[in-house]
Design an enzyme around this catalytic site. Structure first.
Site, PDB file in Angstrom:
ATOM      1  N   GLY A 127      -7.586   8.936   8.557  1.00 10.19           N
ATOM      2  CA  GLY A 127      -7.952   8.789   6.898  1.00 10.19           C
ATOM      3  C   GLY A 127      -9.554   9.316   6.487  1.00 10.19           C
ATOM      4  CG  ASP A 128     -12.368   7.360   8.665  1.00 19.33           C
ATOM      5  OD1 ASP A 128     -12.191   6.543   7.554  1.00 19.33           O
ATOM      6  OD2 ASP A 128     -12.628   6.749   9.607  1.00 19.33           O
TER       7      ASP A 128
END
Length: 360
Positions: free
Chosen positions: A280-281
């Site tokens: 996600g990052d």
């Protein structure tokens, strides 16, 4: 809402992106199994915002990380390792009393029932961040300020800090906010505050699953209806890809009248996953990188998918992203060719042409 227009970033800053939040030393297991059975651990780093900063710096952007660590060896390790990616860590503050946070995790995916994480972050240096001790001049020095909901959950002071940083103000950079709902951090607090914070930002990343869990909101359209103010809302839909809503949404809850809103669905890639942590990052970093370059919305999402795929095909939270020209070639594929891609470990090698990435 003050700040730049939809999808734009302030052009007069020397730093591209400033990321503020907690980073911790993470201990990764030497073998699968319960934490009770793992004989040894390898040391790494973990932190949503510092992950984004490292990925952006590795992709050639000028990134800075602002945080607070203890005056201890783990704090030294974080600052040195993050700085080693090319991230500016000059605004990181050292706490003489509170320790640097650490955590241990199992090798299974975060969403798996057997996944275990043991956090030792209560009373950490990062949890003491507040409007009184964060260097505002450095925080607002970039074209983009990237935050996440994790920081808001660490303490009352941290929540007040995020409220301050997301408040409308003249000359504010584009404020990017990844909801990053972590249920274990909100056991004794109301996670609906994340919705309040997200509505104050310009660019929001949120997963369909976390919107349902944190707010009881189901579906991309309903998420956008609950977030009318941000210029760009990126709804992550897992294996279905992502849907981006861009342009201000007209209506009684919106602070400004909007024009025609653009809705851009972009399919995900097929990836041979090694480990899901950090994806996600990486997606946020890829999307922000393409935003800084002024690319179209579809291409921003595709760059996010590719950056996430780079992390998904390695064991840790961070990895070298694909070279920019390599990623640009893949992003430029037509829809049919994009849909045929399947990315396996090693796909980021600079000498691989798009057709070599495909598997039957």
């Amino acid at each position: 809402m003050s700040g730049p227009a939809a999808g734009t970033a302030r052009a007069d800053a020397t730093t591209d992106v400033v990321c503020l939040g907690e980073s911790m030393v993470t201990f990764l297991p030497s073998q699968p199994g319960r934490l009770a059975d793992v004989p040894s651990f390898g040391r790494g780093i973990g932190g949503a915002e510092s992950n984004v900063a490292c990925a952006l710096a590795a992709a050639g952007h000028r990134a800075a990380w602002v945080g607070r660590v203890g005056a201890d060896g783990f704090g030294d390790h974080l600052v040195e390792t993050i700085g080693g990616y090319g991230v500016d860590t000059s605004a990181v503050r050292r706490d003489p009393v509170r320790p640097t946070g650490i955590y241990f995790r199992t090798a299974t995916d975060r969403g798996a029932g057997a996944h275990e994480v043991a956090y030792y972050r209560a009373g950490s240096a990062a949890s003491a961040m507040s409007p009184a001790n964060v260097p505002y001049e450095e925080v607002f020095a970039g074209r983009v300020l990237h935050l996440s909901g994790i920081t808001a959950a660490l303490s009352a002071d941290c929540l007040e800090l995020v409220r301050e940083l997301t408040a409308p103000r003249p000359g504010r950079p584009l404020v990017s906010f990844d909801v990053n709902h972590r249920p274990h951090l909100w056991r004794d607090a109301d996670a609906s505050v994340l919705l309040e914070l997200a509505r104050r930002c310009d660019l929001v990343f949120v997963g369909e699953d976390e919107a349902e869990e944190a707010w009881g909101i189901v579906g991309a359209e309903a998420i956008r209806a609950a977030l009318p103010e941000p210029s760009v809302v990126v709804v992550k839909r897992g294996s279905a890809g992502a849907t981006v809503f861009s342009g201000r949404r007209p209506g009684p809850r919106s602070s400004k009248a909007g024009g025609a809103e653009m809705v851009t669905p972009v399919p995900a890639l097929r990836v041979d996953v090694v480990a899901a942590v950090g994806a996600g990052d990486a997606f946020a970093a890829g999307f922000l990188s393409a935003t800084l370059r002024g690319l179209p919305v579809r291409d921003r999402v595709r760059h996010g998918h590719l950056m996430a795929a780079a992390v998904l095909t390695v064991p840790g939270d961070l990895t070298e992203p694909p070279a920019r020209d390599h990623a640009d070639r893949l992003v430029a594929l037509d829809d049919e060719a994009w849909g045929r891609l399947r990315l396996a470990p090693g796909w980021t090698a600079a000498d691989r042409a798009p057709e070599e990435v495909r598997t039957p």
